[in-house]
Scaffold this motif. Structure first.
Motif, PDB file in Angstrom:
ATOM      1  N   TYR A 224       0.845  -1.192   0.000  1.00 13.45           N
ATOM      2  CA  TYR A 224       0.000   0.000   0.000  1.00 13.45           C
ATOM      3  C   TYR A 224       0.883   1.246   0.000  1.00 13.45           C
ATOM      4  CZ  TYR A 224      -3.889  -3.111   0.890  1.00 13.45           C
ATOM      5  OH  TYR A 224      -4.827  -4.105   0.776  1.00 13.45           O
ATOM      6  N   HIS A 225       0.528   2.189  -0.846  1.00 15.87           N
ATOM      7  CA  HIS A 225       1.393   3.341  -1.063  1.00 15.87           C
ATOM      8  C   HIS A 225       0.948   4.584  -0.302  1.00 15.87           C
ATOM      9  CE1 HIS A 225       1.429   0.712  -4.678  1.00 15.87           C
ATOM     10  NE2 HIS A 225       2.727   0.820  -4.511  1.00 15.87           N
ATOM     11  N   TYR A 226      -0.308   4.586   0.113  1.00 11.78           N
ATOM     12  CA  TYR A 226      -0.843   5.775   0.763  1.00 11.78           C
ATOM     13  C   TYR A 226      -1.532   5.373   2.055  1.00 11.78           C
ATOM     14  CZ  TYR A 226       0.034   7.446  -3.916  1.00 11.78           C
ATOM     15  OH  TYR A 226       0.641   7.741  -5.110  1.00 11.78           O
ATOM     16  N   TRP A 227      -1.328   6.199   3.080  1.00 10.72           N
ATOM     17  CA  TRP A 227      -1.841   5.883   4.411  1.00 10.72           C
ATOM     18  C   TRP A 227      -2.463   7.114   5.056  1.00 10.72           C
ATOM     19  CZ3 TRP A 227      -1.517   0.982   6.563  1.00 10.72           C
ATOM     20  CH2 TRP A 227      -0.744   0.059   5.847  1.00 10.72           C
ATOM     21  N   GLY A 228      -3.491   6.861   5.864  1.00 14.71           N
ATOM     22  CA  GLY A 228      -4.046   7.916   6.688  1.00 14.71           C
ATOM     23  C   GLY A 228      -3.259   8.053   7.975  1.00 14.71           C
ATOM     24  N   GLN A 229      -3.707   8.977   8.814  1.00 17.02           N
ATOM     25  CA  GLN A 229      -2.988   9.240  10.061  1.00 17.02           C
ATOM     26  C   GLN A 229      -3.394   8.289  11.181  1.00 17.02           C
ATOM     27  OE1 GLN A 229      -5.677  10.798   9.147  1.00 17.02           O
ATOM     28  NE2 GLN A 229      -6.953  10.831  10.995  1.00 17.02           N
ATOM     29  N   GLY A 230      -4.479   7.563  10.989  1.00 18.77           N
ATOM     30  CA  GLY A 230      -4.921   6.583  11.973  1.00 18.77           C
ATOM     31  C   GLY A 230      -5.952   7.137  12.930  1.00 18.77           C
ATOM     32  N   THR A 231      -6.779   6.236  13.461  1.00 17.47           N
ATOM     33  CA  THR A 231      -7.771   6.596  14.474  1.00 17.47           C
ATOM     34  C   THR A 231      -7.738   5.539  15.576  1.00 17.47           C
ATOM     35  OG1 THR A 231     -10.097   7.202  14.847  1.00 17.47           O
ATOM     36  CG2 THR A 231      -9.684   5.409  13.284  1.00 17.47           C
ATOM     37  N   GLN A 232      -7.771   5.995  16.811  1.00 16.89           N
ATOM     38  CA  GLN A 232      -7.637   5.091  17.955  1.00 16.89           C
ATOM     39  C   GLN A 232      -8.961   4.413  18.267  1.00 16.89           C
ATOM     40  OE1 GLN A 232      -4.799   4.363  20.040  1.00 16.89           O
ATOM     41  NE2 GLN A 232      -6.207   2.786  20.817  1.00 16.89           N
ATOM     42  N   VAL A 233      -8.906   3.100  18.429  1.00 16.53           N
ATOM     43  CA  VAL A 233     -10.047   2.319  18.893  1.00 16.53           C
ATOM     44  C   VAL A 233      -9.631   1.634  20.192  1.00 16.53           C
ATOM     45  CG1 VAL A 233     -11.537   0.337  18.453  1.00 16.53           C
ATOM     46  CG2 VAL A 233     -11.023   1.960  16.612  1.00 16.53           C
ATOM     47  N   THR A 234     -10.388   1.875  21.253  1.00 20.24           N
ATOM     48  CA  THR A 234     -10.100   1.277  22.548  1.00 20.24           C
ATOM     49  C   THR A 234     -11.327   0.509  23.015  1.00 20.24           C
ATOM     50  OG1 THR A 234      -8.588   3.076  23.131  1.00 20.24           O
ATOM     51  CG2 THR A 234      -9.388   1.693  24.929  1.00 20.24           C
ATOM     52  N   VAL A 235     -11.143  -0.772  23.289  1.00 18.60           N
ATOM     53  CA  VAL A 235     -12.231  -1.618  23.755  1.00 18.60           C
ATOM     54  C   VAL A 235     -11.947  -1.982  25.211  1.00 18.60           C
ATOM     55  CG1 VAL A 235     -13.604  -3.688  23.362  1.00 18.60           C
ATOM     56  CG2 VAL A 235     -12.481  -2.522  21.430  1.00 18.60           C
TER      57      VAL A 235
END
Length: 123
Positions: A110-121
């Motif tokens: 994969y060549h392109y990425w987002g900044q990410g989002t935190q998921v906490t369970v």
């Protein structure tokens, strides 16, 4: 310029649900395929779900199969519906895009990425 922006993360109790959204700009689904990865603290980035290169089929990691679903709309949004969440699903979730027929489950493809989002369970 290609940009991916994730949203929808947060804190949820075990057994709960979240829907993540990835909004893309600068690309079209005709030439790109999107997917989701996640990374927990101290662990490597892990494949979660993605669209295959040859059409509308999807590929889901065994660890989340039956609980997570990937989908997209006619605009530029890719979704990750997460049901039956478990504490081990806690991670930063990343949206990614590829424009070549690379390995669907390899982050290196994969060549392109987002900044990410935190998921906490957690309860």
């Amino acid at each position: 310029q290609i940009r991916l922006v994730e949203s929808g993360g947060g804190l949820v109790q075990p057994g709960g649900s979240l829907r993540l959204t990835c909004t893309a700009s600068g690309l079209t689904f005709v030439n790109y395929r999107t997917g989701w990865f996640r990374q927990a603290p101290g662990k490597e980035r892990e494949f979660v779900a993605a669209f295959s290169w040859n059409g509308g089929s999807t590929y889901i990691a065994d660890s989340v199969k039956g609980r997570f679903t990937i989908s997209r709309d006619n605009a530029k949004n890719t979704y990750l519906q997460m049901d039956g969440l478990k504490p081990e699903d806690t991670a930063v979730y990343y949206c990614a895009a590829r424009n070549q027929r690379t390995s669907i489950a390899a982050a290196s493809g994969y060549h392109y990425w987002g900044q990410g989002t935190q998921v906490t369970v957690s309860s």
